[in-house]
Scaffold this motif. Sequence first.
Motif, mmCIF file in Angstrom:
data_model
loop_
_atom_site.group_PDB
_atom_site.id
_atom_site.type_symbol
_atom_site.label_atom_id
_atom_site.label_comp_id
_atom_site.label_asym_id
_atom_site.label_seq_id
_atom_site.Cartn_x
_atom_site.Cartn_y
_atom_site.Cartn_z
ATOM 1 N N ILE A 22 0.853 -1.186 0.000
ATOM 2 C CA ILE A 22 0.000 0.000 0.000
ATOM 3 C C ILE A 22 0.886 1.232 0.000
ATOM 4 C CG2 ILE A 22 -1.807 1.246 1.254
ATOM 5 C CD1 ILE A 22 -2.625 -1.393 2.490
ATOM 6 N N ILE A 24 1.065 5.541 -1.639
ATOM 7 C CA ILE A 24 0.282 6.643 -2.193
ATOM 8 C C ILE A 24 0.258 6.577 -3.710
ATOM 9 C CG2 ILE A 24 2.239 8.231 -2.263
ATOM 10 C CD1 ILE A 24 -1.390 9.101 -1.355
ATOM 11 N N LEU A 27 -2.475 4.012 -4.668
ATOM 12 C CA LEU A 27 -3.812 4.545 -4.440
ATOM 13 C C LEU A 27 -4.193 5.608 -5.459
ATOM 14 C CD1 LEU A 27 -3.729 4.900 -0.541
ATOM 15 C CD2 LEU A 27 -4.865 3.141 -1.870
ATOM 16 N N SER A 28 -3.199 6.298 -6.000
ATOM 17 C CA SER A 28 -3.496 7.387 -6.934
ATOM 18 C C SER A 28 -3.561 6.931 -8.386
ATOM 19 C CB SER A 28 -2.429 8.478 -6.805
ATOM 20 O OG SER A 28 -1.162 7.965 -7.195
ATOM 21 N N LEU A 133 -12.653 10.182 7.000
ATOM 22 C CA LEU A 133 -11.850 9.330 6.124
ATOM 23 C C LEU A 133 -10.363 9.672 6.229
ATOM 24 C CD1 LEU A 133 -14.106 9.201 2.925
ATOM 25 C CD2 LEU A 133 -13.642 7.339 4.520
ATOM 26 N N GLU A 134 -10.063 10.963 6.356
ATOM 27 C CA GLU A 134 -8.658 11.353 6.518
ATOM 28 C C GLU A 134 -8.077 10.797 7.808
ATOM 29 O OE1 GLU A 134 -8.579 15.567 6.273
ATOM 30 O OE2 GLU A 134 -8.722 15.637 4.076
ATOM 31 N N LYS A 136 -9.127 8.138 9.419
ATOM 32 C CA LYS A 136 -8.974 6.692 9.251
ATOM 33 C C LYS A 136 -7.768 6.358 8.374
ATOM 34 C CE LYS A 136 -13.793 5.287 9.968
ATOM 35 N NZ LYS A 136 -14.977 4.607 9.388
ATOM 36 N N ALA A 137 -7.549 7.186 7.356
ATOM 37 C CA ALA A 137 -6.384 6.950 6.489
ATOM 38 C C ALA A 137 -5.084 7.113 7.270
ATOM 39 C CB ALA A 137 -6.422 7.914 5.301
ATOM 40 N N LYS A 138 -5.032 8.142 8.132
ATOM 41 C CA LYS A 138 -3.830 8.334 8.943
ATOM 42 C C LYS A 138 -3.639 7.173 9.913
ATOM 43 C CE LYS A 138 -3.953 13.392 8.715
ATOM 44 N NZ LYS A 138 -4.121 14.655 9.495
ATOM 45 N N LEU A 140 -4.734 4.118 9.515
ATOM 46 C CA LEU A 140 -4.310 2.954 8.739
ATOM 47 C C LEU A 140 -2.840 3.054 8.344
ATOM 48 C CD1 LEU A 140 -7.429 2.409 6.434
ATOM 49 C CD2 LEU A 140 -6.667 0.949 8.315
ATOM 50 N N SER A 141 -2.408 4.274 8.015
ATOM 51 C CA SER A 141 -1.004 4.455 7.656
ATOM 52 C C SER A 141 -0.091 4.137 8.837
ATOM 53 C CB SER A 141 -0.771 5.898 7.199
ATOM 54 O OG SER A 141 0.587 6.123 6.909
ATOM 55 N N TYR A 144 -0.103 0.454 9.357
ATOM 56 C CA TYR A 144 0.686 -0.230 8.330
ATOM 57 C C TYR A 144 2.185 -0.123 8.636
ATOM 58 C CZ TYR A 144 2.432 -1.505 3.709
ATOM 59 O OH TYR A 144 3.096 -2.112 2.676
#
Length: 285
Positions: A22, A24, A27-28, A133-134, A136-138, A140-141, A144
């Motif tokens: 995973i 960036i 994802l992009s 969502l931001e 949650k993304a942080k 998850l990062s 990870y």
Amino acid sequence: MAPPTPQSVLAKLRSLTTTQEITILKLSEPISVAVTQLHDHHQRTSDISTSSLDVTTPSSLEADLTHYRELFAKLRFSYVEQVTKEKFIRAIVGDPPLIVSSQENLDLEKENLEAKATLKALKTEVSDMVTELEEKAKDLSRMYEKVQVETIRLEELPGKIDELENAVAKFKKTQAVGCNPNPELNLPLTKTLDLVKSRKKRESELDKQLEQLQSQVPRKKKELDRLHAELQPLETRKQNSMAAAREARRRKEAALGGVEDDLEERGRWFRAAEAGLNEILEIRG
């Protein structure tokens, strides 16, 4: 069913991390592909070139998002302006012309207010969803990255476990043979803890004694300096007396013509004679 071994779990984790990487950039990719295709069909006239798609970073994505928001706002304003002009012209040149009453304007304004309120609520909801969502993304990062670090630690664990097992086996073998010269190292845990407690208590007592002795050092040092000062004249007098005695002895020996003083020898002779006479006459002195 047998439980999974650590080696199998580690192998599965390695396969997951290698096949499901995973980043960036990954994802992009859908956004980049869509924007590139759109650019191929309709040449974009903005000041941001497609070269930013070659090197995609969080900052570049944020810049593109801001740019697209500005373009959308301008496009929406132009669309509303164009539609309003078109409706106004059709209302004027129509046959018959469209006449709108004040009540209809009030009703329309009321509908617009309701639509604006609904739109504002939807925007707020979308903004909250984006913020969530931001976050949650942080999260998850961070998770990870933590998984990556823990994976490295897990890869190092088997070797460390083997080393510890070898050390434990060696220690058990040493304990079984009984070749340890220090009997305190063979004590059980309870007695070892008691021994450690007593040693700490003894150490604390020694620290207190050391502090007391250190506090007495300045006073003892002053006393030592005073004794040195008092001893110095006595040492000088001693040296002078010894020098005077040597000089007197030298003069006496010189007066006797170089013959040593025989007073001590005469005293020993008289004592020996007295002892002999006492033995002969059986007289106790």
